[in-house]
Design a protein around this motif. Structure first.
Motif, PDB file in Angstrom:
ATOM      1  N   GLU A  12       0.818  -1.206   0.000  1.00  9.86           N
ATOM      2  CA  GLU A  12       0.000   0.000   0.000  1.00  9.86           C
ATOM      3  C   GLU A  12       0.859   1.266   0.000  1.00  9.86           C
ATOM      4  OE1 GLU A  12      -3.196   0.295  -0.453  1.00  9.86           O
ATOM      5  OE2 GLU A  12      -3.477  -1.874  -0.555  1.00  9.86           O
ATOM      6  N   ARG A  13       1.954   1.237   0.736  1.00 14.33           N
ATOM      7  CA  ARG A  13       2.799   2.440   0.785  1.00 14.33           C
ATOM      8  C   ARG A  13       3.462   2.708  -0.570  1.00 14.33           C
ATOM      9  NH1 ARG A  13       5.701  -1.273   3.972  1.00 14.33           N
ATOM     10  NH2 ARG A  13       7.704  -1.943   3.066  1.00 14.33           N
ATOM     11  N   ASP A  14       3.745   1.634  -1.331  1.00 20.95           N
ATOM     12  CA  ASP A  14       4.305   1.813  -2.667  1.00 20.95           C
ATOM     13  C   ASP A  14       3.285   2.450  -3.598  1.00 20.95           C
ATOM     14  OD1 ASP A  14       6.735   0.434  -1.957  1.00 20.95           O
ATOM     15  OD2 ASP A  14       5.611  -1.443  -2.120  1.00 20.95           O
ATOM     16  N   LEU A  15       2.030   2.000  -3.505  1.00 28.11           N
ATOM     17  CA  LEU A  15       0.971   2.581  -4.328  1.00 28.11           C
ATOM     18  C   LEU A  15       0.732   4.033  -3.945  1.00 28.11           C
ATOM     19  CD1 LEU A  15      -1.528  -0.410  -4.355  1.00 28.11           C
ATOM     20  CD2 LEU A  15      -0.241   0.453  -6.313  1.00 28.11           C
ATOM     21  N   ALA A  16       0.751   4.330  -2.644  1.00 27.68           N
ATOM     22  CA  ALA A  16       0.543   5.709  -2.196  1.00 27.68           C
ATOM     23  C   ALA A  16       1.648   6.620  -2.721  1.00 27.68           C
ATOM     24  CB  ALA A  16       0.485   5.758  -0.668  1.00 27.68           C
ATOM     25  N   ARG A  17       2.880   6.140  -2.679  1.00 28.60           N
ATOM     26  CA  ARG A  17       3.995   6.942  -3.187  1.00 28.60           C
ATOM     27  C   ARG A  17       3.865   7.154  -4.693  1.00 28.60           C
ATOM     28  NH1 ARG A  17       7.730   4.031  -1.373  1.00 28.60           N
ATOM     29  NH2 ARG A  17       8.179   2.793  -3.232  1.00 28.60           N
ATOM     30  N   ALA A  18       3.493   6.098  -5.419  1.00 32.96           N
ATOM     31  CA  ALA A  18       3.336   6.210  -6.873  1.00 32.96           C
ATOM     32  C   ALA A  18       2.226   7.190  -7.230  1.00 32.96           C
ATOM     33  CB  ALA A  18       3.051   4.835  -7.468  1.00 32.96           C
ATOM     34  N   LEU A  19       1.118   7.161  -6.462  1.00 32.53           N
ATOM     35  CA  LEU A  19       0.028   8.101  -6.721  1.00 32.53           C
ATOM     36  C   LEU A  19       0.506   9.536  -6.521  1.00 32.53           C
ATOM     37  CD1 LEU A  19      -2.928   8.789  -7.307  1.00 32.53           C
ATOM     38  CD2 LEU A  19      -3.418   8.401  -4.877  1.00 32.53           C
ATOM     39  N   ARG A  20       1.221   9.785  -5.436  1.00 38.15           N
ATOM     40  CA  ARG A  20       1.724  11.142  -5.196  1.00 38.15           C
ATOM     41  C   ARG A  20       2.633  11.598  -6.337  1.00 38.15           C
ATOM     42  NH1 ARG A  20       2.421   9.018   0.052  1.00 38.15           N
ATOM     43  NH2 ARG A  20       4.677   8.821  -0.268  1.00 38.15           N
ATOM     44  N   GLU A  21       3.515  10.714  -6.772  1.00 40.86           N
ATOM     45  CA  GLU A  21       4.437  11.077  -7.849  1.00 40.86           C
ATOM     46  C   GLU A  21       3.696  11.347  -9.147  1.00 40.86           C
ATOM     47  OE1 GLU A  21       7.118   7.790  -7.964  1.00 40.86           O
ATOM     48  OE2 GLU A  21       8.241   8.412  -6.170  1.00 40.86           O
ATOM     49  N   ASP A  22       2.721  10.488  -9.468  1.00 39.61           N
ATOM     50  CA  ASP A  22       1.968  10.666 -10.717  1.00 39.61           C
ATOM     51  C   ASP A  22       1.158  11.963 -10.693  1.00 39.61           C
ATOM     52  OD1 ASP A  22       2.934   8.377 -11.873  1.00 39.61           O
ATOM     53  OD2 ASP A  22       1.179   7.155 -11.419  1.00 39.61           O
ATOM     54  N   VAL A  23       0.523  12.254  -9.556  1.00 43.70           N
ATOM     55  CA  VAL A  23      -0.296  13.459  -9.455  1.00 43.70           C
ATOM     56  C   VAL A  23       0.585  14.703  -9.563  1.00 43.70           C
ATOM     57  CG1 VAL A  23      -1.722  14.823  -7.866  1.00 43.70           C
ATOM     58  CG2 VAL A  23      -2.207  12.388  -8.243  1.00 43.70           C
ATOM     59  N   ARG A  24       1.697  14.696  -8.873  1.00 45.30           N
ATOM     60  CA  ARG A  24       2.596  15.855  -8.933  1.00 45.30           C
ATOM     61  C   ARG A  24       3.109  16.070 -10.360  1.00 45.30           C
ATOM     62  NH1 ARG A  24       5.099  18.757  -5.268  1.00 45.30           N
ATOM     63  NH2 ARG A  24       4.567  17.307  -3.594  1.00 45.30           N
TER      64      ARG A  24
END
Length: 321
Positions: A12-24
């Protein structure tokens, strides 16, 4: 044979980090974009299942009919001992293959790979119960990053269905196919579902249905960003757009701002002008010769290509060189 415990390479933490990176990255780009993988929270998955049952949406039922007609041939040609499915979801269409391999004999292991732990846990338990002689080993991972985690040895068949390869941009497709070839050994097999180029009058409604389900699905990505990152998107301020690009031969789904707005997300303040469009999905459509050339560029040789009578969709069976 019961399902093995899941092998988890994406948490889950990997997905959360990927979402933040993609959104930014996506919201500071010009033009703005968000990747389609973030459609699929629980609500997004429900909406997509609803889309697959719409009269306008031909890909799912057409691919299923092709697989039903040729599953026994696929089992006989490949004689695979391990079946791997990328982006498996519920593995519904894969049951057509599992039934065929059960009739053919010899298949020992089924390995679904998906980003969702909960979806995989459910599907692996259901498959293990339905096929008691089969070893079921789920892998939680992203098919664009975790191909090196696929099981090795034996005769393998990788199924990548649903036309999902069309969501990758051309350079991403080339990287994926090269990575797929690296993960396989000479003689292993790739079963690939691709949506075909066709009259836009047939194609566009599949992404812009009269009931508005695809529009709700498209706006769901904003709901995901709001919930997961504390953003303040107003989904009702964006309208769904589906366009055919005849030069690139792909559908683009976009969200168009109905009025000027400012969105706060992460540490950003993102302005949308009225009429500004943000791309949320590319869905490339293929010609058989074109996808065969892309496969050949990654050292795969197409052995069979099956389509429906209207040439709406194709399923290709390719072998690693």
């Amino acid at each position: 044979m019961s399902a093995d415990p899941l092998e988890i390479y994406l948490e889950e933490r990997d997905l959360a980090r990927a979402l933040r990176e993609d959104v930014r990255t996506g919201l500071t780009a010009r033009p703005k974009w968000l990747p389609p993988k973030w459609f699929y929270d629980a609500r997004g998955s429900e909406l997509f299942e609803e889309i697959t049952r719409l009269p306008e949406y031909y890909p799912t039922r057409t691919e299923r009919a092709i697989l039903a007609a040729h599953a026994d041939e696929i089992a006989a040609l490949t004689d695979a001992k391990t079946l791997i499915e990328l982006g498996s979801g519920s593995s519904e269409k894969t049951r057509l293959l599992l039934d065929a391999f059960t009739r053919h004999g010899g298949l020992g292991t089924f390995v679904p790979l998906d980003v969702s732990i909960s979806a995989l846990r459910q599907s692996t338990a259901e498959i293990a119960a339905a096929y008691p002689g089969l070893r079921v080993r789920g892998i939680v991972g992203d098919f664009t990053h975790q191909l090196d985690r696929l099981p090795t040895g034996g005769s393998r068949l990788v199924a990548f269905l649903g036309g999902t390869i069309g969501n990758l941009l051309p350079a991403e497709r080339a990287d994926f196919l090269r990575g797929m070839r690296t993960a396989l050994e000479a003689g292993d097999w790739l079963l690939l579902g691709v949506d075909l180029v066709k009259d836009p009058a047939r194609l566009v409604p599949a992404y812009d249905d009269s009931a508005g389900v695809t529009a709700e699905f498209n706006r769901n990505v904003l709901e995901v960003v709001n919930r997961e990152l504390g953003a303040d998107f107003d989904p009702s301020a964006f309208e769904h757009v589906a366009l055919w690009d005849p030069e690139r031969e792909w559908i683009e789904m976009r969200l168009r701002a109905c009025r000027p707005s400012r969105v706060r997300v992460l540490d950003l303040e993102v302005d949308f002008a009225e009429g500004e469009e943000m791309r949320t999905e590319v869905s490339a459509k293929f010609r058989p010769a074109g996808i065969a050339a892309e496969l050949a560029g990654a050292d795969f040789l197409v052995r069979c290509c099956w389509s429906d009578e209207e040439n709406l969709f194709a399923v290709l069976l390719a072998q690693a060189g």
